[in-house]
Design a protein around this motif. Structure first.
Motif, PDB file in Angstrom:
ATOM      1  N   GLN A  12       0.828  -1.209   0.000  1.00 34.98           N
ATOM      2  CA  GLN A  12       0.000   0.000   0.000  1.00 34.98           C
ATOM      3  C   GLN A  12       0.859   1.254   0.000  1.00 34.98           C
ATOM      4  OE1 GLN A  12      -2.794  -1.245  -1.075  1.00 34.98           O
ATOM      5  NE2 GLN A  12      -4.071  -0.090   0.332  1.00 34.98           N
ATOM      6  N   THR A  13       1.949   1.234   0.758  1.00 32.38           N
ATOM      7  CA  THR A  13       2.847   2.392   0.812  1.00 32.38           C
ATOM      8  C   THR A  13       3.478   2.641  -0.542  1.00 32.38           C
ATOM      9  OG1 THR A  13       3.302   1.956   3.156  1.00 32.38           O
ATOM     10  CG2 THR A  13       4.849   3.391   1.981  1.00 32.38           C
ATOM     11  N   LEU A  14       3.915   1.575  -1.211  1.00 27.52           N
ATOM     12  CA  LEU A  14       4.484   1.721  -2.543  1.00 27.52           C
ATOM     13  C   LEU A  14       3.460   2.262  -3.533  1.00 27.52           C
ATOM     14  CD1 LEU A  14       6.616  -1.535  -2.718  1.00 27.52           C
ATOM     15  CD2 LEU A  14       7.513   0.795  -2.951  1.00 27.52           C
ATOM     16  N   ARG A  15       2.223   1.870  -3.389  1.00 29.50           N
ATOM     17  CA  ARG A  15       1.178   2.338  -4.304  1.00 29.50           C
ATOM     18  C   ARG A  15       0.937   3.836  -4.148  1.00 29.50           C
ATOM     19  NH1 ARG A  15      -3.941  -1.621  -4.031  1.00 29.50           N
ATOM     20  NH2 ARG A  15      -4.591  -0.327  -5.774  1.00 29.50           N
ATOM     21  N   ARG A  16       1.182   4.382  -2.956  1.00 28.18           N
ATOM     22  CA  ARG A  16       0.983   5.816  -2.744  1.00 28.18           C
ATOM     23  C   ARG A  16       2.065   6.652  -3.409  1.00 28.18           C
ATOM     24  NH1 ARG A  16      -0.102   4.356   2.682  1.00 28.18           N
ATOM     25  NH2 ARG A  16       1.906   5.217   3.333  1.00 28.18           N
ATOM     26  N   GLY A  23      14.624   3.160   0.240  1.00 26.12           N
ATOM     27  CA  GLY A  23      14.328   2.193   1.286  1.00 26.12           C
ATOM     28  C   GLY A  23      14.243   2.846   2.651  1.00 26.12           C
ATOM     29  N   GLN A  24      15.075   3.872   2.887  1.00 24.16           N
ATOM     30  CA  GLN A  24      15.069   4.543   4.190  1.00 24.16           C
ATOM     31  C   GLN A  24      13.728   5.228   4.436  1.00 24.16           C
ATOM     32  OE1 GLN A  24      18.194   4.152   5.854  1.00 24.16           O
ATOM     33  NE2 GLN A  24      16.831   4.526   7.585  1.00 24.16           N
ATOM     34  N   VAL A  25      13.185   5.860   3.392  1.00 21.32           N
ATOM     35  CA  VAL A  25      11.881   6.523   3.531  1.00 21.32           C
ATOM     36  C   VAL A  25      10.780   5.488   3.777  1.00 21.32           C
ATOM     37  CG1 VAL A  25      10.122   7.833   2.283  1.00 21.32           C
ATOM     38  CG2 VAL A  25      12.513   8.536   2.169  1.00 21.32           C
ATOM     39  N   LEU A  26      10.812   4.391   3.021  1.00 21.71           N
ATOM     40  CA  LEU A  26       9.809   3.341   3.217  1.00 21.71           C
ATOM     41  C   LEU A  26       9.872   2.759   4.616  1.00 21.71           C
ATOM     42  CD1 LEU A  26      10.129   1.460  -0.198  1.00 21.71           C
ATOM     43  CD2 LEU A  26       8.150   2.779   0.590  1.00 21.71           C
ATOM     44  N   ALA A  27      11.087   2.475   5.078  1.00 21.67           N
ATOM     45  CA  ALA A  27      11.241   1.906   6.416  1.00 21.67           C
ATOM     46  C   ALA A  27      10.713   2.865   7.473  1.00 21.67           C
ATOM     47  CB  ALA A  27      12.716   1.582   6.669  1.00 21.67           C
ATOM     48  N   GLY A  28      10.985   4.173   7.281  1.00 18.64           N
ATOM     49  CA  GLY A  28      10.492   5.163   8.234  1.00 18.64           C
ATOM     50  C   GLY A  28       8.981   5.235   8.261  1.00 18.64           C
ATOM     51  N   GLU A  29       8.354   5.182   7.092  1.00 20.91           N
ATOM     52  CA  GLU A  29       6.885   5.245   7.032  1.00 20.91           C
ATOM     53  C   GLU A  29       6.243   4.026   7.673  1.00 20.91           C
ATOM     54  OE1 GLU A  29       5.117   6.144   3.303  1.00 20.91           O
ATOM     55  OE2 GLU A  29       6.547   7.727   2.806  1.00 20.91           O
ATOM     56  N   THR A  36      14.782  -5.208   7.715  1.00 21.91           N
ATOM     57  CA  THR A  36      13.474  -5.849   7.588  1.00 21.91           C
ATOM     58  C   THR A  36      12.809  -5.436   6.284  1.00 21.91           C
ATOM     59  OG1 THR A  36      13.162  -5.944   9.989  1.00 21.91           O
ATOM     60  CG2 THR A  36      11.178  -6.078   8.627  1.00 21.91           C
ATOM     61  N   LEU A  37      12.951  -4.168   5.926  1.00 25.97           N
ATOM     62  CA  LEU A  37      12.364  -3.697   4.676  1.00 25.97           C
ATOM     63  C   LEU A  37      12.942  -4.449   3.487  1.00 25.97           C
ATOM     64  CD1 LEU A  37      10.629  -1.418   3.191  1.00 25.97           C
ATOM     65  CD2 LEU A  37      12.867  -0.427   2.726  1.00 25.97           C
ATOM     66  N   TYR A  38      14.266  -4.596   3.442  1.00 27.54           N
ATOM     67  CA  TYR A  38      14.889  -5.292   2.311  1.00 27.54           C
ATOM     68  C   TYR A  38      14.404  -6.739   2.235  1.00 27.54           C
ATOM     69  CZ  TYR A  38      18.113  -1.323   1.831  1.00 27.54           C
ATOM     70  OH  TYR A  38      18.648  -0.075   1.643  1.00 27.54           O
ATOM     71  N   ARG A  39      14.262  -7.386   3.392  1.00 25.42           N
ATOM     72  CA  ARG A  39      13.762  -8.763   3.401  1.00 25.42           C
ATOM     73  C   ARG A  39      12.327  -8.820   2.874  1.00 25.42           C
ATOM     74  NH1 ARG A  39      16.215  -9.267   8.608  1.00 25.42           N
ATOM     75  NH2 ARG A  39      14.148  -9.105   9.545  1.00 25.42           N
ATOM     76  N   ASP A  40      11.507  -7.865   3.313  1.00 25.59           N
ATOM     77  CA  ASP A  40      10.102  -7.866   2.893  1.00 25.59           C
ATOM     78  C   ASP A  40       9.967  -7.609   1.395  1.00 25.59           C
ATOM     79  OD1 ASP A  40       9.358  -8.372   5.467  1.00 25.59           O
ATOM     80  OD2 ASP A  40       8.620  -6.350   5.907  1.00 25.59           O
ATOM     81  N   ILE A  41      10.780  -6.698   0.866  1.00 27.20           N
ATOM     82  CA  ILE A  41      10.734  -6.439  -0.574  1.00 27.20           C
ATOM     83  C   ILE A  41      11.144  -7.688  -1.350  1.00 27.20           C
ATOM     84  CG2 ILE A  41      11.900  -5.206  -2.449  1.00 27.20           C
ATOM     85  CD1 ILE A  41      11.772  -2.695  -0.730  1.00 27.20           C
ATOM     86  N   ALA A  42      12.184  -8.364  -0.881  1.00 24.09           N
ATOM     87  CA  ALA A  42      12.620  -9.593  -1.540  1.00 24.09           C
ATOM     88  C   ALA A  42      11.529 -10.658  -1.489  1.00 24.09           C
ATOM     89  CB  ALA A  42      13.897 -10.113  -0.886  1.00 24.09           C
ATOM     90  N   GLU A  52      10.189  -2.806  -8.712  1.00 25.29           N
ATOM     91  CA  GLU A  52      11.460  -2.578  -9.388  1.00 25.29           C
ATOM     92  C   GLU A  52      12.344  -1.668  -8.547  1.00 25.29           C
ATOM     93  OE1 GLU A  52      10.531  -0.993 -13.214  1.00 25.29           O
ATOM     94  OE2 GLU A  52      10.060  -2.967 -14.060  1.00 25.29           O
ATOM     95  N   GLY A  53      13.663  -1.833  -8.688  1.00 23.97           N
ATOM     96  CA  GLY A  53      14.609  -0.993  -7.966  1.00 23.97           C
ATOM     97  C   GLY A  53      15.561  -1.824  -7.144  1.00 23.97           C
ATOM     98  N   GLU A  54      16.412  -1.110  -6.422  1.00 21.16           N
ATOM     99  CA  GLU A  54      17.387  -1.782  -5.570  1.00 21.16           C
ATOM    100  C   GLU A  54      17.883  -0.816  -4.520  1.00 21.16           C
ATOM    101  OE1 GLU A  54      21.523  -1.820  -7.608  1.00 21.16           O
ATOM    102  OE2 GLU A  54      20.057  -2.219  -9.194  1.00 21.16           O
ATOM    103  N   ALA A  55      18.561  -1.355  -3.526  1.00 19.12           N
ATOM    104  CA  ALA A  55      19.083  -0.537  -2.438  1.00 19.12           C
ATOM    105  C   ALA A  55      19.968   0.568  -2.996  1.00 19.12           C
ATOM    106  CB  ALA A  55      19.881  -1.412  -1.471  1.00 19.12           C
ATOM    107  N   GLY A  56      19.752   1.784  -2.501  1.00 18.96           N
ATOM    108  CA  GLY A  56      20.536   2.930  -2.945  1.00 18.96           C
ATOM    109  C   GLY A  56      19.907   3.691  -4.088  1.00 18.96           C
ATOM    110  N   LEU A  57      18.995   3.040  -4.831  1.00 15.41           N
ATOM    111  CA  LEU A  57      18.343   3.695  -5.969  1.00 15.41           C
ATOM    112  C   LEU A  57      16.872   3.982  -5.712  1.00 15.41           C
ATOM    113  CD1 LEU A  57      19.874   1.675  -8.963  1.00 15.41           C
ATOM    114  CD2 LEU A  57      20.563   3.924  -8.098  1.00 15.41           C
ATOM    115  N   GLY A  58      16.256   3.195  -4.861  1.00 20.02           N
ATOM    116  CA  GLY A  58      14.840   3.372  -4.578  1.00 20.02           C
ATOM    117  C   GLY A  58      13.994   2.284  -5.219  1.00 20.02           C
ATOM    118  N   TYR A  59      12.736   2.242  -4.826  1.00 17.09           N
ATOM    119  CA  TYR A  59      11.824   1.198  -5.273  1.00 17.09           C
ATOM    120  C   TYR A  59      10.534   1.817  -5.797  1.00 17.09           C
ATOM    121  CZ  TYR A  59      14.964  -1.786  -2.608  1.00 17.09           C
ATOM    122  OH  TYR A  59      16.086  -2.428  -2.139  1.00 17.09           O
TER     123      TYR A  59
END
Length: 228
Positions: A12-16, A23-29, A36-42, A52-59
């Motif tokens: 839902q957060t990604l859809r917004r 990743g830092q912004v997503l984890a904060g939200e 944990t965020l990286y594990r959940d995305i995987a 789509e995306g990767e650590a350091g570039l965004g998702y």
């Protein structure tokens, strides 16, 4: 919060977010650690979610991904009810009927302990100071059809003018509703109070630009590029 709920919240957060988000912004939200965020995305990617995306570039979540039906929590039900009541008070007749239909559909699928949420909700929305339902309906149809509108308008000094505009959006404020549009007379974006529009009629001409392009240009002109 269970892991399944956390994964749904991540979707839902990604859809917004319409653009890649770090990743830092997503984890904060979400209130979780970056690991944990990286594990959940995987996990979601492994289950077929088009992230789509990767650590350091965004998702970013690719358009078109549909979640299975979700259950609403109490705060989400309150948000839906308040929004639909606002629409029923400030929209035209078609929007008011649509809001009532949506509320009935949602109430039908809520669990028994939340089924009377709409009837017992303590959140109300008051009517507009001046309802311009007919004008609003005309503008909505023109926006949807990407057609120019011919307006008969009275400005704040009481001067009557004729305008041909390319309608972009309608904003609802405390005391008035405003049409944001490209004005052919001024060759710029202008804002018109609906209660000062004597009449609005489609010209039958398509706007030279697609609505989504006009909306993006209006946002840029108003410095509202992050507006949802």
């Amino acid at each position: 919060m269970s892991r399944s709920e956390r994964l749904l919240d991540l979707i839902q957060t990604l859809r917004r977010h319409r653009r890649p988000v770090s990743g830092q912004v997503l984890a904060g939200e979400l209130g979780i650690s970056i690991r944990t965020l990286y594990r959940d995305i995987a996990t979601l990617q492994g289950q077929g979610a088009p992230i789509e995306g990767e650590a350091g570039l965004g998702y970013v979540l690719k358009p078109g991904f549909v979640l299975p039906p979700l259950m609403f929590n109490e705060d989400e039900v309150d948000a839906i009810i308040l929004g639909l009541r606002f629409v029923s008070q400030r929209g035209d007749d078609e929007l008011a009927r649509a809001a009532a239909n949506v509320l009935a559909k949602i109430a039908a699928v809520l669990p028994p302990d939340m089924g009377d949420a709409a009837a017992t909700s303590g959140l109300l929305a008051g009517p507009s100071a001046s309802r311009e339902a007919g004008t609003l309906a005309t503008i909505r149809r023109a926006i949807r059809a990407e057609q120019k509108l011919r307006l008969s308008y009275t400005d704040k000094k009481g001067r009557a003018t004729k305008r041909v505009v390319w309608p972009v959006l309608v904003g609802f404020f405390d005391t008035a509703e405003m049409l944001g549009a490209w004005c052919e007379t001024r060759s710029d974006f202008r804002h018109f109070r609906l209660d000062r529009i004597a009449f609005a009629e489609p010209t039958g001409e398509r706007m030279p630009k697609r609505h989504r392009i006009l909306l993006a240009e209006w946002r840029h002109a108003q410095d509202l590029t992050d507006l949802m």
